[in-house]
Design an enzyme around this catalytic site. Structure first.
Site, PDB file in Angstrom:
ATOM      1  CB  SER A  31      -0.771   0.204   1.305  1.00  0.00           C
ATOM      2  OG  SER A  31      -1.642  -1.380   1.735  1.00  0.00           O
ATOM      3  CG  HIS A  62      -4.295  -2.817  -3.722  1.00  0.00           C
ATOM      4  ND1 HIS A  62      -3.043  -3.105  -3.120  1.00  0.00           N
ATOM      5  CD2 HIS A  62      -4.853  -2.369  -2.411  1.00  0.00           C
ATOM      6  CE1 HIS A  62      -3.345  -2.580  -2.034  1.00  0.00           C
ATOM      7  NE2 HIS A  62      -4.298  -2.710  -1.180  1.00  0.00           N
ATOM      8  CG  HIS A  84      -4.742  -8.722   0.273  1.00  0.00           C
ATOM      9  ND1 HIS A  84      -4.451  -7.746  -0.899  1.00  0.00           N
ATOM     10  CD2 HIS A  84      -3.567  -7.767   1.057  1.00  0.00           C
ATOM     11  CE1 HIS A  84      -3.890  -6.353  -1.262  1.00  0.00           C
ATOM     12  NE2 HIS A  84      -3.201  -6.950   0.313  1.00  0.00           N
ATOM     13  CE1 TYR A  86      -8.277  -7.241   1.291  1.00  0.00           C
ATOM     14  CE2 TYR A  86      -6.484  -7.554   2.802  1.00  0.00           C
ATOM     15  CZ  TYR A  86      -7.674  -7.222   1.477  1.00  0.00           C
ATOM     16  OH  TYR A  86      -6.238  -5.995   0.879  1.00  0.00           O
ATOM     17  CD  GLU A  87      -7.920  -8.914  -3.062  1.00  0.00           C
ATOM     18  OE1 GLU A  87      -8.465  -8.542  -4.081  1.00  0.00           O
ATOM     19  OE2 GLU A  87      -6.743  -9.524  -3.229  1.00  0.00           O
ATOM     20  CB  ALA A 114       0.691  -0.463   4.326  1.00  0.00           C
ATOM     21  CG  MET A 212      -4.718  -7.259   6.990  1.00  0.00           C
ATOM     22  SD  MET A 212      -6.385  -7.005   6.386  1.00  0.00           S
ATOM     23  CE  MET A 212      -6.472  -5.928   7.464  1.00  0.00           C
ATOM     24  CB  SER A 213      -0.348  -8.869   2.106  1.00  0.00           C
ATOM     25  OG  SER A 213       0.913  -8.749   2.817  1.00  0.00           O
ATOM     26  CG  ASN A 236      -2.286   1.168  11.535  1.00  0.00           C
ATOM     27  OD1 ASN A 236      -2.055   0.738  10.330  1.00  0.00           O
ATOM     28  ND2 ASN A 236      -2.619   0.415  12.721  1.00  0.00           N
ATOM     29  CG  HIS A 248      -8.441   1.627   3.511  1.00  0.00           C
ATOM     30  ND1 HIS A 248      -6.907   0.322   3.683  1.00  0.00           N
ATOM     31  CD2 HIS A 248      -7.757   2.260   2.422  1.00  0.00           C
ATOM     32  CE1 HIS A 248      -6.028   0.673   2.222  1.00  0.00           C
ATOM     33  NE2 HIS A 248      -7.099   1.532   1.580  1.00  0.00           N
TER      34      HIS A 248
END
Ligand code: HPA
Length: 277
Positions: A31, A62, A84, A86-87, A114, A212-213, A236, A248
């Site tokens: 990201s 993306h 990802h 989560y997709e 990120a 998440m990756s 963050n 996000h």
């Protein structure tokens, strides 16, 4: 033949004639780093929708393409936009592009992302070289019949992130006056951010950052014997460490703010890796 391997062969065959050279290094942009791809000496672009069977990214912001070009005479391939878990794709599809880039010839994999900061000594905007990861909370990309053509059934994971390259990145950061951390990345599935209790658990398990990756990609690459390195941008502080709710927007805003430094670190590190590996 193994179905996953068959699909990989079909994907590769569909773009083989468009690939301009054998890349030495494969770079995955996280990201906020996407436009790094436009800063290199571009030779060819292959959009993901030109690749047969490619899981097309659904995340806004993306981009989805392979960019082939040179950094200081080193031929590289860049994933501008990653896939990802989560997709909703199978893990074997999530790592398909990593396997494709190895098939193209890449021996080194450079991962970026990120992430949220779990280690309380870290600050928003810091960079962390990934020394190791915890992938326990996601399914392994190596589940199912082993693809013998790619690697062994029980691959060693005692040094996923190449120590020599870690040293190179550390020295590059030092030479460029870029403050750098080192630590452990933990991958959750997402897409929700974690609860404060899950973050406390991460800390107890020894994680410094969460995202998440990345870990699944690193595992698939290690299975194939690639040399791997990774840098996280702490966009963050993770849930419960930060007082504020996570969004996000915050992630994107920090990523954008520190992108110029991140890009310099990635570029200079790649040049050094090219000279030494
Ligand atoms: N958690 C998970 N993934 C993330 C985060 C986070 O706090 N920040 C950026 N990606």
């Amino acid at each position: 033949m193994n179905k996953v391997y068959e699909k990989l062969e079909r994907s590769f065959a569909s773009i083989k004639d468009k690939i301009p050279f054998e890349p030495k290094l494969a770079l995955v942009l996280g990201s906020g780093l996407g436009d790094f791809a436009e800063t290199i000496d571009i030779k060819t672009i292959i959009n993901y929708d030109e690749v047969e069977g490619f899981p097309l990214s659904t995340v806004a912001g993306h981009e989805g393409r392979f960019v082939f070009g040179y950094i200081d005479n080193l031929p590289i391939v860049i994933m501008q936009g990653r896939v990802h878990y989560y997709e909703g794709y199978e893990m074997s599809d999530v790592v398909l592009p990593i396997r494709l880039m190895k098939k193209m010839g890449a021996e080194v994999l450079f991962l970026t992302n990120a992430c949220g900061g779990v280690n309380k000594e870290f600050n928003v905007g810091d960079f962390m070289i990934i020394e190791d990861h915890i992938s326990f909370f996601i399914p392994s990309p190596l589940l199912g019949e082993n693809i013998e053509e790619l690697g062994t059934r029980f691959p060693d994971m005692s040094e996923i992130y190449n120590r020599e390259i870690i040293k190179i990145i550390e020295n590059t950061a030092l030479e460029n006056n870029i403050n750098i951390r080192k630590g452990i990345y933990l991958q959750y599935t997402g897409p929700s951010y974690e609860t404060p209790t899950e973050i406390k658990m991460c800390a107890k398990l020894g994680a410094d950052t969460v995202g998440m990756s990345t870990a699944c990609e690193a595992m698939a690459a290690r299975h194939m014997g690639m040399k791997i390195c990774g840098i996280s941008c702490i966009t963050n502080m993770a849930a419960g460490i930060s007082e504020n709710p996570l969004s996000h927007e915050e992630v994107a805003e920090t990523a954008k703010r520190v992108a110029p430094i991140f890009k310099r670190l990635v570029r200079e590190s790649i040049i050094k890796i090219g000279q030494n590996i």
